[in-house]
Structures are given as structure tokens and as C-alpha cells.
Design an enzyme around this catalytic site. Structure first.
Site, short mmCIF file in Angstrom:
data_model
loop_
_atom_site.label_atom_id
_atom_site.label_comp_id
_atom_site.label_asym_id
_atom_site.label_seq_id
_atom_site.Cartn_x
_atom_site.Cartn_y
_atom_site.Cartn_z
N ARG A 33 0.83 -1.20 0.00
CA ARG A 33 0.00 0.00 0.00
C ARG A 33 0.86 1.26 0.00
O ARG A 33 1.93 1.29 0.60
CB ARG A 33 -0.90 0.01 1.23
CG ARG A 33 -1.88 -1.16 1.29
CD ARG A 33 -2.63 -1.14 2.60
NE ARG A 33 -3.53 -2.29 2.72
CZ ARG A 33 -4.25 -2.56 3.81
NH1 ARG A 33 -4.17 -1.78 4.87
NH2 ARG A 33 -5.04 -3.63 3.84
N ASP A 75 0.73 5.67 0.49
CA ASP A 75 -0.02 6.73 1.14
C ASP A 75 -0.48 7.78 0.14
O ASP A 75 -0.08 7.78 -1.02
CB ASP A 75 0.84 7.40 2.21
CG ASP A 75 1.15 6.48 3.38
OD1 ASP A 75 0.31 5.62 3.68
OD2 ASP A 75 2.22 6.64 3.99
N ARG A 111 9.87 7.61 4.13
CA ARG A 111 9.74 9.06 4.32
C ARG A 111 10.40 9.52 5.61
O ARG A 111 10.97 10.62 5.67
CB ARG A 111 8.26 9.44 4.30
CG ARG A 111 7.62 9.32 2.91
CD ARG A 111 6.12 9.49 2.97
NE ARG A 111 5.75 10.77 3.56
CZ ARG A 111 4.52 11.05 3.99
NH1 ARG A 111 3.56 10.12 3.91
NH2 ARG A 111 4.25 12.23 4.50
#
Length: 302
Positions: free
Chosen positions: A66, A68, A213
């Protein structure tokens, strides 16, 4: 997108079981991969609607990983179950006809054996792209991250090597992460300066939520001279997210490769994104064979 060209052939029968798709998307206008109860736009919802039109029945898509809101993918894999049979050309062009312009399917094939888009994957690879200039980007706004502080890619690369290997990545894990364990094996990470861009290239068996990130945010602090090179090792060892700095923006993050055992027949990726690929040699863009493969996990709810 692929190391070798993939022909849209019509002389094959794909379906009557598990089908896999390889596709890319521009994440700027999506609220992430996963379908949202609120109705916010998602990659999963758009792709599901398009696949259902070609398959002519409801489908449940399972992706390799997945992403974001705002995160892109130059190479993503899904699978779904279908009794329908189509050829490759029909699956690819049919689904693309029903998709919005910011998603494109490039390949379809049978999921052979016990193939599973998520649990059969032996690694994932991301690139984080930073536009390093005193002036913000215009044309590539939303496609790259940006910092006006000059970055020293050499310092960032040196600091990042502390992350290689198997570690508890709690310091780089989002508070809301639902993974059962923060332990991951990071195969390799490199940081390079390409003109006005700094690129972080990282591969691991899997990633915890916001891991790339958070690593990017910490490395940018090192690259700008705000933190010493040793800081990355220090925060890794302390296992405390509150001490590890800011989370870098999503716009610069791309899923660029997902690796599977060869017996599944999933085509290998040439790492992107497209505008970035020419800055690297072909050797730097090819898949990196993992040195450490965790035992295969079986899905609790396939």
C-alpha cells in the site's frame, strides 16, 4: 517500466483463476492506495471499477504494498480472482480504457502456483526524489520533494549505511503502523546527487509505515548539516520515533520495483520513475538480487 519488452499478445488465455497486473500511477490526486469509506479518491477504487468492467463481475484487488496519499508508483503489482478468460491485449487495453489518465496498466498474466501479490514478494524498492534548489519547482510540483537548504549527498549516503541489515526500525515507524513487528531487513540504500536533484534509493524485504519518508527526513537533516553523520545510527539504536526528526513529504516517493521468485513469471522492472531513469546507468536501474529472504508468510485472509 520493464527490463524486457512485454508484447500485448492475443494468442494466450489469461484468467479462470488468479490474474496479476503490473501498473503505474501518479499519486498526486489520490488519497493513497486503499479504498476509503469516505469516498475519497483512491487507486484501489479506480482500478477495481476498471477491472470489474472487463471481468464482468466484482473483484477484490490485493496489492504488493500500500502507498499513502500523494505517493507514486512506477511499478506496482496486484492480483485478483476471476472465472473470466481474456487475452493479454484485452485485459490491458480493456482495463486502461476504463481507467482515469493517472493510472496505466502495462501487463497482465496468470498468477501461477500459489502466487500472492503481497506475500510472494521477496523485496520492495523505493526511490525518494528531492529537488534541491533555492527556488521551488513549478513543472514538477507534486512529483518531487523540495528543500532550499543545500544537501551534501555524500554525507547522507555515509550516514544511511548504518541502516543496512536487519534492524528494529521503531525510530522510523509511524505511530499508527499496524505491522506486527518493526523488524525489517534493509538490503541496500544509496544517496546520489543528480544535477539539482538528490535521490535516495532503498530496497528492503518490506517496510513499516512511513519508513522511507522518515528515513528521508532524517537524512535531509544530515545532508543540510543540521545533524552529524553519526545521528542516523544513534536514532536507529534508541528505537524512539519522537527523536528521529520530521517525516519527509509524500510527493517525492516512488515505489519502483517489487521482486518475486522467477517461477511466478512476473516481468522484472527497470526502476523508474521515467524522468529519473536516464540519470542512472542500466546497471543501477536493474533489480537487485536480495541476499536475505525471510520465510514466506501465508496470508491470514487471502
Amino acid at each position: 517500466m520493464f527490463l524486457e519488452p512485454q508484447q500485448l499478445t492475443t494468442d494466450n488465455a489469461i484468467g479462470d483463476g488468479r490474474v496479476a497486473l503490473a501498473f503505474e500511477y501518479d499519486g498526486r490526486q489520490f488519497h493513497g492506495w486503499q479504498s476509503q469509506k469516505s469516498g475519497l479518491r483512491s487507486v484501489q477504487a479506480e482500478l477495481t471499477r476498471a477491472v470489474e468492467k472487463v471481468a464482468d463481475h466484482p473483484v477484490d484487488l490485493v496489492c504488493a504494498g500500500r502507498t499513502d496519499a500523494g505517493v507514486h508508483a512506477s511499478y506496482q503489482i496486484v492480483h485478483f480472482e476471476t472465472p473470466s478468460i481474456r487475452n493479454r491485449r484485452s485485459w490491458v487495453l480493456g482495463v486502461n480504457t476504463a481507467l482515469p489518465d493517472d493510472i496505466a496498466v502495462h501487463w497482465a498474466g496468470n498468477g501461477t502456483g500459489d502466487f500472492h501479490a503481497r506475500f510472494s514478494a521477496i523485496y520492495r524498492r523505493y526511490r525518494y526524489v528531492i529537488y534541491n534548489s533555492p527556488v521551488r519547482p513549478g513543472i514538477q510540483r507534486g512529483q518531487v520533494s523540495w528543500t532550499y537548504r543545500p544537501l551534501d549527498a555524500g554525507r547522507m549516503h555515509e550516514a544511511a549505511q548504518a541502516l543496512v541489515g536487519e534492524h528494529d526500525f521503531s525510530s522510523f515507524r509511524a505511530a499508527g503502523c499496524q505491522s506486527r513487528t518493526p523488524v525489517r531487513f534493509l538490503e541496500r540504500i544509496s544517496v546520489s546527487h543528480k544535477g539539482t536533484f538528490v535521490v535516495i534509493d532503498v530496497q528492503a524485504n518490506a517496510f513499516v509505515h512511513h519508513m522511507v519518508r522518515n528515513i528521508a527526513g532524517a537524512l535531509m537533516a544530515v545532508g543540510s548539516g543540521q545533524r552529524p553523520v553519526s545521528w542516523i545510527r544513534d536514532i536507529l539504536e534508541v528505537r524512539d520515533r519522537t527523536l528521529a526528526g520530521v517525516t519527509a513529504p509524500p510527493q517525492g516517493l516512488y515505489l519502483v520495483d517489487v521482486g518475486y521468485p522467477k517461477e511466478f513469471g512476473i516481468p522484472s522492472a527497470e526502476c523508474g520513475p521515467g524522468f529519473l531513469a536516464p540519470w542512472f546507468t542500466r546497471a543501477e536501474n536493474v533489480p537487485i538480487e536480495p541476499t536475505h529472504i525471510h520465510p514466506k508468510q501465508r496470508p491470514e485472509n487471502p
